[in-house]
Design a protein around this motif. Structure first.
Motif, mmCIF file in Angstrom:
data_model
loop_
_atom_site.group_PDB
_atom_site.id
_atom_site.type_symbol
_atom_site.label_atom_id
_atom_site.label_comp_id
_atom_site.label_asym_id
_atom_site.label_seq_id
_atom_site.Cartn_x
_atom_site.Cartn_y
_atom_site.Cartn_z
ATOM 1 N N VAL A 121 3.118 6.279 2.835
ATOM 2 C CA VAL A 121 3.480 6.565 1.508
ATOM 3 C C VAL A 121 4.454 7.783 1.497
ATOM 4 C CG1 VAL A 121 2.972 7.072 -0.863
ATOM 5 C CG2 VAL A 121 1.724 5.282 0.538
ATOM 6 N N LEU A 152 6.576 0.948 -5.122
ATOM 7 C CA LEU A 152 5.108 0.714 -5.968
ATOM 8 C C LEU A 152 5.465 1.044 -7.100
ATOM 9 C CD1 LEU A 152 2.660 2.325 -3.149
ATOM 10 C CD2 LEU A 152 3.490 -0.188 -3.110
ATOM 11 N N ASN A 176 -1.022 6.327 5.038
ATOM 12 C CA ASN A 176 -0.667 5.014 4.516
ATOM 13 C C ASN A 176 0.699 4.841 4.403
ATOM 14 O OD1 ASN A 176 -3.559 4.176 4.085
ATOM 15 N ND2 ASN A 176 -3.550 5.752 2.696
ATOM 16 N N VAL A 198 7.609 6.126 -5.766
ATOM 17 C CA VAL A 198 6.403 6.128 -4.778
ATOM 18 C C VAL A 198 6.818 4.782 -3.984
ATOM 19 C CG1 VAL A 198 4.047 5.810 -4.163
ATOM 20 C CG2 VAL A 198 4.914 7.148 -6.168
ATOM 21 N N THR A 199 6.881 4.919 -2.619
ATOM 22 C CA THR A 199 7.184 4.013 -1.764
ATOM 23 C C THR A 199 6.132 3.955 -0.824
ATOM 24 O OG1 THR A 199 8.631 5.233 -0.211
ATOM 25 C CG2 THR A 199 9.747 3.932 -1.928
ATOM 26 N N GLN A 200 6.015 2.566 -0.168
ATOM 27 C CA GLN A 200 5.067 2.463 1.022
ATOM 28 C C GLN A 200 5.731 1.281 1.773
ATOM 29 O OE1 GLN A 200 1.093 0.737 0.019
ATOM 30 N NE2 GLN A 200 0.270 1.903 1.939
ATOM 31 N N VAL A 208 -1.678 10.285 1.974
ATOM 32 C CA VAL A 208 -0.411 9.788 1.762
ATOM 33 C C VAL A 208 0.554 9.408 2.932
ATOM 34 C CG1 VAL A 208 1.716 10.263 0.994
ATOM 35 C CG2 VAL A 208 -0.285 10.801 -0.459
ATOM 36 N N GLY A 246 6.607 12.756 3.797
ATOM 37 C CA GLY A 246 5.560 11.574 3.918
ATOM 38 C C GLY A 246 5.036 11.926 5.398
#
Length: 131
Positions: free
Chosen positions: A50, A96, A48, A89-91, A45, A18
């Motif tokens: 992510v 997410l 943000n 997928v992580t934020q 990405v 990331g």
């Protein structure tokens, strides 16, 4: 095609981290058909906060077209059925939901080996219908 698998494995590592790095920029400049778009996608990405981790599994790969010895070199367009159910997928550390990963999809990707180069360059894979 082994060269494309190598490209995606390296690309996946940048998305899992990331972060935009000098190594990522050099990688895209050498191996992407449009390095600035590939770099920009990673930057979006990263900006943000992510990350994309986990694995994909190729269900099948089929050539869509092969053109050898063209004015710019060789061009191969592949269709691949990918199972992305192992992707996460992580934020900001929170997972997410990614409903598009639940079913395998067909991706189309363009590979080019330019005249005078010994390596393949990859285009951005475009997601299509489920397979």
């Amino acid at each position: 095609m082994d060269e494309y698998d190598t490209f995606t494995t390296r690309n996946d590592k940048f998305y899992a981290a990331g972060q935009t790095t000098g190594a990522a920029k050099k990688f895209y400049q050498r191996y992407a058909l449009d390095w600035s778009t590939a770099w920009g996608n990673l930057a979006q990405v990263a900006n943000n906060k992510v990350t994309v981790s986990g694995s994909t599994k190729s269900v099948w790969t089929k050539p869509r077209s092969v053109k050898l010895g063209g004015p710019r070199g060789d061009v191969i367009v592949l269709r691949r059925c990918l199972d992305e159910s192992g992707r996460v997928v992580t934020q900001d550390g929170k997972t997410l939901d990614q409903p598009q990963f639940k079913q395998p999809h067909i991706y189309t990707v363009r590979l080019e080996k330019h005249t005078g180069e010994a390596w393949w360059r990859s285009g951005i894979a475009e997601q299509g219908q489920t397979c």
